[in-house]
Structures are given as structure tokens and as C-alpha cells.
Design an enzyme around this catalytic site. Structure first.
Site, PDB file in Angstrom:
ATOM      1  CG  ASP A  19      -2.009   1.052   1.260  1.00 39.91           C
ATOM      2  OD1 ASP A  19      -2.108   1.127   0.371  1.00 39.91           O
ATOM      3  OD2 ASP A  19      -2.094   2.242   2.399  1.00 39.91           O
ATOM      4  CD  GLU A  31      -3.735   8.393   0.214  1.00 38.94           C
ATOM      5  OE1 GLU A  31      -2.981   9.454   0.608  1.00 38.94           O
ATOM      6  OE2 GLU A  31      -3.677   7.464  -0.796  1.00 38.94           O
TER       7      GLU A  31
END
Lengths: 200, 200
Positions: free
Chosen positions: A7, A9
Site C-alpha cells: 500500500d 499512503e
């Protein structure tokens, strides 16, 4: 061969909309899926706020361009890329990533995109692939990889479930309890020591 | 959104086995699929030659590490990565790529791997995915991308056919005639001017 799917952010960089809210001093942009669980509704609200404030993509890019990776993220990511097929799967938008990529040495990021008019106003957004994070893991498996997926929030769970190894990175306490099947780590050092075991 | 899928050897770097043959002064390593069309037979021959000459993976990596990208390849690739989701799909081996990646700033390379014993001798190889180049284009399409594929030889044709746009990079004259359906370019400048039209 092992692939690592990360991922973006909160794992490698701060939350982009939070940074925008702060720098533009627009509180409404702070809203997340925690407040408005329907992502489409949330995005429409965000884009409305941008138009109301006469903000163009270029105005946002000026801010996004300056976002720094989280402490230690760059050297961690460099190490992962040296040792694994590494991809990032994110719900962010290519127009943000385009100005930010340099900071992380241009890893591959599968993300969405905006619809921008000639003047630079964001008129909409395009989800490249529904359940894109899950799809990324599926694509890597189709290509013959075993997959380690790493994320921090609810929208990463499908990806973690589909992977051969799912790891939560600094998740909220609540999530840690809710998903005991996933290893949970609180920093890059711990994460690296897990990944080291999968280097072939 | 457009993705770019590139071949590695002869497009961005020299042919690795040719470099090894030259540096190790072992003529047999010069053989390619042109001489031995069956890839598995060719690879077994290559690995036999390595064992006969008492060569370990580390000996090869020392040479591969020093291979320089083709003239202009790095700045071309950097530009592509700034503007497109960019992946490289190659028939080479991760153990080579691992020491070479730095030279190209670690783009994502989908490739195969060796089976190496404890002493460092290469005992076999593992095809991660059959028709891996074609599969890479399929995976990118599954992920919602339109794909531009770029290659230079027969083993790239399936990938070029599956892509939305297929481009031959410096192909042999014979191939150019055989596959008139693909644009053919003779340098990075021409290639870039075609790609520029697909930037969204």
C-alpha cells in the site's frame, strides 16, 4: 519467486488528502472513508470542494510534489526493490503520483486517474479497476509469483487475504484485534526482518 | 490509462549471454535460439558449459554487474517511467537482474530464476510462467490498462500481438518484413515521439 505488494499512503508516504487539507486550510478535505464510508460519495464531495475553491490540478500538484516519504520509507523501499519483484497498489491518482514518484525513485504504482478539463479543473475520476488492490495480487499470482501484501487499513484487507502472506503495517488497535490472522508490525525494521526470510 | 511493457535485452541492455561468452572467452555461450531454437535445450547446454568450466553464479554476477545500459537507454527509460505505468518483461534470470537493476534505477522486471546449489553452482532454471511476456500483457489488461508493448525479436511477437499497440525496436530486416502490422523504430528518439501521443 516472491513478489511484494505494498500500500502507498500511510505505509510509505503520508495520507495525501490530509496533507492537502492542511496546506490549503480546507477542513472539509480532511474527511476520509471513516466519516463517509462510500468512496464515490467521498470523492464527489472532495472534487466539489476543490471546484468551489477554484482549485486546479496544478495547484494540488504543487503541494503533492513537496510531500516527503515517511521516515525510513525510501531506504526500506529501495531494499525491498533490490530483493523482490515489488509493486505498489494504491487508491490514489496518477496525477498526484506523477509529481511524487521521484521522491520514492519511481517504483511501479498501480493507481486510478482523474478526469481533468482543458483549464485544469478536476471534473471526475476514473477507477481503473474495481477492487484494484485485490486485482493486483491476483495478477501477480497469475504471473507465477507468491505474494506478500502489506497494508494498514480496511481497504487493504481483501489484498492481504488474497496474498500468500498478509502483513498489517502500523494498523489501528481495533484492526489488529479484528484480524489476528495477519502479522502486525510497527516499523520498517520489523517488516524487513520478516521479509528477509522470503529472499530466495 | 496506458501501460508500457518493454523487453530488456537488446532494447535496454546488451544480450547478457553474449557478454558472458565474450568476457569468459567461451564461444559455446554465444549460441542463441537462432542456433538452438529449443530454449530448454539451449539453457541445458549453457548450464552444462558453466559446470564444465567450474563457474558459479557469483562468477557470472561479477561480469553481469558491470554491464552498462545501451546508449541513451537510461534516460529513455526514466522518461517512460515518469509518464506511464512501466514494466519490463524478460526471459532473463532474477540472479542476473539482481546485480544489474541498479544500473537502470530498479524498474520492475518480470523474469525467471535459477536453481542454485549451496556452493553457488547453477543446477537448473525455473520458468516462472510459461509464455511470460504474453502473460504480462494479459495481466496489465486485466488490471485495466491499455498496453504498448516494445520488443525486438521473435520471442516478443506474442506480447506485441496481445498489446493494444506493438512496436518493434531495431528488429532484424527479416522481421520488419514479416510483421508489417507493427510500427518499427530504429532509436529511442523515434520511440519516444510515438509514446508521447499516448500520454494522458
Amino acid at each position: 519467486m516472491w513478489a511484494v505488494c505494498l500500500d502507498l499512503e500511510s505505509v510509505l508516504i503520508p495520507e495525501i488528502w490530509q496533507v492537502l487539507a492542511k496546506k490549503l486550510k480546507i477542513n472539509e478535505l480532511k474527511l476520509t472513508t471513516r466519516e463517509i464510508p462510500d468512496f464515490d460519495l467521498l470523492m464527489k464531495r472532495r472534487l466539489d470542494v476543490l471546484l468551489t475553491n477554484n482549485l486546479k490540478i496544478q495547484d494540488l500538484q504543487k503541494i503533492v510534489k513537496k510531500i516527503k516519504p515517511l521516515n525510513g520509507a525510501l531506504s526500506f523501499l529501495n531494499w525491498v526493490r533490490e530483493n523482490f519483484l515489488t509493486v505498489i497498489s494504491s487508491d490514489t491518482f496518477f496525477e498526484f503520483w506523477k509529481v511524487l514518484g521521484k521522491r520514492l525513485n519511481y517504483p511501479v504504482v498501480f493507481c486510478n486517474s482523474f478526469e481533468i478539463d482543458k483549464k485544469g479543473f478536476i471534473r471526475g475520476y476514473k477507477i481503473r479497476k474495481k477492487n484494484g488492490k485485490l486485482a493486483t495480487v491476483k495478477a501477480l499470482k497469475f504471473l507465477g509469483y507468491k505474494v506478500i501484501a502489506i497494508g494498514d487499513s480496511y481497504n487493504d484487507i481483501a489484498m492481504l487475504r488474497a496474498a500468500d502472506v498478509g502483513i498489517l503495517f502500523k494498523p489501528p488497535k481495533k484492526m489488529k484485534k479484528e484480524f489476528p490472522q495477519f502479522r502486525s508490525v510497527s516499523n520498517y525494521r520489523e517488516l524487513r526482518s520478516i521479509l528477509e526470510k522470503y529472499i530466495s
